[in-house]
Scaffold this active site. Structure first.
Site, PDB file in Angstrom:
ATOM      1  N   ASP A   1       5.850 -14.631   4.410  1.00  0.00           N
ATOM      2  CA  ASP A   1       5.687 -16.068   4.130  1.00  0.00           C
ATOM      3  C   ASP A   1       6.839 -16.543   3.253  1.00  0.00           C
ATOM      4  O   ASP A   1       6.930 -17.715   2.932  1.00  0.00           O
ATOM      5  CB  ASP A   1       4.370 -16.308   3.383  1.00  0.00           C
ATOM      6  CG  ASP A   1       4.374 -15.620   2.030  1.00  0.00           C
ATOM      7  OD1 ASP A   1       4.684 -14.411   1.981  1.00  0.00           O
ATOM      8  OD2 ASP A   1       4.100 -16.280   1.016  1.00  0.00           O
TER       9      ASP A   1
ATOM     10  N   ASP B   1       7.065  -7.163  -0.627  1.00  0.00           N
ATOM     11  CA  ASP B   1       7.530  -7.872  -1.829  1.00  0.00           C
ATOM     12  C   ASP B   1       9.000  -8.236  -1.628  1.00  0.00           C
ATOM     13  O   ASP B   1       9.810  -7.366  -1.302  1.00  0.00           O
ATOM     14  CB  ASP B   1       7.363  -6.974  -3.059  1.00  0.00           C
ATOM     15  CG  ASP B   1       5.890  -6.624  -3.287  1.00  0.00           C
ATOM     16  OD1 ASP B   1       5.041  -7.523  -3.103  1.00  0.00           O
ATOM     17  OD2 ASP B   1       5.590  -5.466  -3.616  1.00  0.00           O
TER      18      ASP B   1
ATOM     19  N   GLU C   1      -2.000 -12.085   5.541  1.00  0.00           N
ATOM     20  CA  GLU C   1      -1.808 -12.962   6.696  1.00  0.00           C
ATOM     21  C   GLU C   1      -3.045 -13.832   6.915  1.00  0.00           C
ATOM     22  O   GLU C   1      -2.928 -15.033   7.179  1.00  0.00           O
ATOM     23  CB  GLU C   1      -1.517 -12.129   7.956  1.00  0.00           C
ATOM     24  CG  GLU C   1      -1.191 -13.006   9.139  1.00  0.00           C
ATOM     25  CD  GLU C   1      -0.613 -12.237  10.319  1.00  0.00           C
ATOM     26  OE1 GLU C   1      -0.781 -11.009  10.387  1.00  0.00           O
ATOM     27  OE2 GLU C   1       0.016 -12.891  11.165  1.00  0.00           O
TER      28      GLU C   1
ATOM     29  N   LYS D   1      15.029 -10.943  -7.596  1.00  0.00           N
ATOM     30  CA  LYS D   1      16.120 -10.739  -8.562  1.00  0.00           C
ATOM     31  C   LYS D   1      17.153  -9.758  -8.015  1.00  0.00           C
ATOM     32  O   LYS D   1      16.794  -8.712  -7.464  1.00  0.00           O
ATOM     33  CB  LYS D   1      15.560 -10.199  -9.880  1.00  0.00           C
ATOM     34  CG  LYS D   1      14.694 -11.217 -10.599  1.00  0.00           C
ATOM     35  CD  LYS D   1      14.190 -10.657 -11.904  1.00  0.00           C
ATOM     36  CE  LYS D   1      13.294 -11.696 -12.575  1.00  0.00           C
ATOM     37  NZ  LYS D   1      12.582 -11.156 -13.726  1.00  0.00           N
TER      38      LYS D   1
ATOM     39  N   GLU E   1       1.416   3.389   0.751  1.00  0.00           N
ATOM     40  CA  GLU E   1       1.138   2.299  -0.198  1.00  0.00           C
ATOM     41  C   GLU E   1       1.391   2.824  -1.605  1.00  0.00           C
ATOM     42  O   GLU E   1       0.914   3.894  -1.963  1.00  0.00           O
ATOM     43  CB  GLU E   1      -0.315   1.837  -0.010  1.00  0.00           C
ATOM     44  CG  GLU E   1      -0.848   0.887  -1.063  1.00  0.00           C
ATOM     45  CD  GLU E   1      -0.023  -0.387  -1.218  1.00  0.00           C
ATOM     46  OE1 GLU E   1       0.160  -1.118  -0.231  1.00  0.00           O
ATOM     47  OE2 GLU E   1       0.457  -0.632  -2.343  1.00  0.00           O
TER      48      GLU E   1
HETATM   49  C1  LIG Z   1       2.524  -8.584  -0.875  1.00  0.00           C
HETATM   50  S1  LIG Z   1       1.623  -7.122  -0.628  1.00  0.00           S
HETATM   51  C2  LIG Z   1       1.178  -7.161   1.110  1.00  0.00           C
HETATM   52  C3  LIG Z   1       0.052  -6.217   1.445  1.00  0.00           C
HETATM   53  C4  LIG Z   1      -0.296  -6.140   2.946  1.00  0.00           C
HETATM   54  N1  LIG Z   1       0.844  -5.689   3.724  1.00  0.00           N
HETATM   55  C5  LIG Z   1      -0.780  -7.464   3.456  1.00  0.00           C
HETATM   56  O1  LIG Z   1      -0.034  -8.109   4.207  1.00  0.00           O
HETATM   57  O2  LIG Z   1      -1.918  -7.850   3.126  1.00  0.00           O
HETATM   58  C6  LIG Z   1       2.928  -5.909  -0.649  1.00  0.00           C
HETATM   59  C7  LIG Z   1       2.367  -4.501  -0.682  1.00  0.00           C
HETATM   60  O3  LIG Z   1       3.438  -3.572  -0.601  1.00  0.00           O
HETATM   61  C8  LIG Z   1       3.192  -2.533  -1.529  1.00  0.00           C
HETATM   62  N2  LIG Z   1       4.495  -1.952  -1.870  1.00  0.00           N
HETATM   63  C9  LIG Z   1       5.505  -2.548  -2.563  1.00  0.00           C
HETATM   64  N3  LIG Z   1       6.559  -1.715  -2.670  1.00  0.00           N
HETATM   65  C10 LIG Z   1       6.211  -0.563  -2.046  1.00  0.00           C
HETATM   66  C11 LIG Z   1       6.867   0.687  -1.833  1.00  0.00           C
HETATM   67  N4  LIG Z   1       8.097   0.898  -2.292  1.00  0.00           N
HETATM   68  N5  LIG Z   1       6.215   1.640  -1.161  1.00  0.00           N
HETATM   69  C12 LIG Z   1       4.963   1.442  -0.686  1.00  0.00           C
HETATM   70  N6  LIG Z   1       4.292   0.282  -0.858  1.00  0.00           N
HETATM   71  C13 LIG Z   1       4.901  -0.703  -1.517  1.00  0.00           C
HETATM   72  C14 LIG Z   1       2.496  -3.217  -2.685  1.00  0.00           C
HETATM   73  O4  LIG Z   1       1.777  -2.325  -3.509  1.00  0.00           O
HETATM   74  C15 LIG Z   1       1.589  -4.200  -1.950  1.00  0.00           C
HETATM   75  O5  LIG Z   1       0.354  -3.614  -1.583  1.00  0.00           O
END
Ligand SMILES: C[S@@+](CC[C@H](N)C(=O)[O-])C[C@H]1O[C@@H](n2cnc3c(N)ncnc32)[C@H](O)[C@@H]1O
Length: 247
Positions: free
Chosen positions: A158, A122, A194, A126, A72
């Protein structure tokens, strides 16, 4: 070297300390091998972008013989999950605060995991940010490289447009079997996102992907995109998805 923090069940560890401790007599640093940090165990599962750690915390408690690695990038989430894991006495969970792409590219061993989970990543809409996506052809190779033979990748989003794109990229990979999972997972909502989206009734695209035994994890599109070397001797690494026209 990028900043990476590791949480073992009983202590924190910086990557610099780990590499110094593990330096070989020839002075070369070893890879970050979770199997050396948490030995034993039947199988490894890896979750990338674990957020508040719901899936990892529940799974590690339910299956103490297995080993789990969570990656994370957000320090706040990492510390929250680490503290919960320690309060619950979970001895089979290793957490890393790091950019997953860096860990996959530079440090983790290939073929580590029986299962890899990526939930609600994420989407980076862009164009100039696409290289941060875990499911671009080049980064996908890194992700698939984590899978053991016959390993499985679980994905949910989603963001349906991104889900379509991810499904198309995966389906075009000759070594993968891609299945759309209909309805919730058998164990219910796996992550906080989720759970929230299920309550809201938001549509979710879920995929289960299996790497066929003996298949190469490298995606052909990623290979095409890797043009290495230039006449002037400068090393050029260019991805197929790189776009000269940024939006
Ligand atoms: C939209 S959140 C979803 C969190 C979790 N998977 C959930 O479904 O509740 C996306 C997560 O991915 C993490 N994240 C984004 N890019 C990342 C990367 N390159 N390496 C590790 N974590 C990453 C973000 O910090 C965030 O906690």
């Amino acid at each position: 070297m990028q900043s990476v923090q590791l949480a073992l069940p009983d202590r924190d560890l910086s990557l610099a300390t780990l590499l110094a401790e593990r330096a070989t007599s020839s002075g070369e640093a070893a890879l970050l091998d979770p199997r050396a940090l948490l030995p034993g165990g039947a199988a490894w599962e890896v979750e990338i972008g674990f957020g508040k750690g719901r899936y990892l915390l529940a799974s590690a408690a339910a299956r103490p013989k297995d080993r789990f690695l969570g990656i994370e990038i957000a320090g706040e989430y990492y510390r929250l999950a680490r503290d919960r894991a320690r309060r619950r006495g979970l001895g089979n969970l290793l957490l890393a605060r790091a950019d997953a792409i860096y860990l996959l590219a530079a440090l983790l061993p290939r073929g580590l995991a029986r299962r890899v989970h990526v939930y609600f990543p994420d989407p980076w809409p862009k164009t100039r940010h696409h290289k941060r996506r875990l499911f671009d052809p080049e980064t996908l190779d890194l992700l698939l490289g984590l899978l053991a033979a016959d390993g499985e990748l679980f994905f949910a989003t989603d963001h349906l447009a991104y889900g379509e794109l991810v499904e198309a990229i995966l389906a075009s990979h000759p070594g993968l079997d891609v299945t759309r999972w209909q309805g919730p997972w058998p164990d219910g909502a796996r992550t906080n996102y989720e759970a929230k989206y299920l309550v809201e009734g938001r549509p979710i695209r879920r995929l289960v992907v299996r790497l066929r035994p003996g298949a190469e994890p490298v995606h052909p599109a990623g290979l095409v995109g890797l043009a290495v070397g230039a006449p002037d001797g400068e090393l050029v690494l260019r991805g197929a998805s790189d776009s000269p026209t940024d939006e």
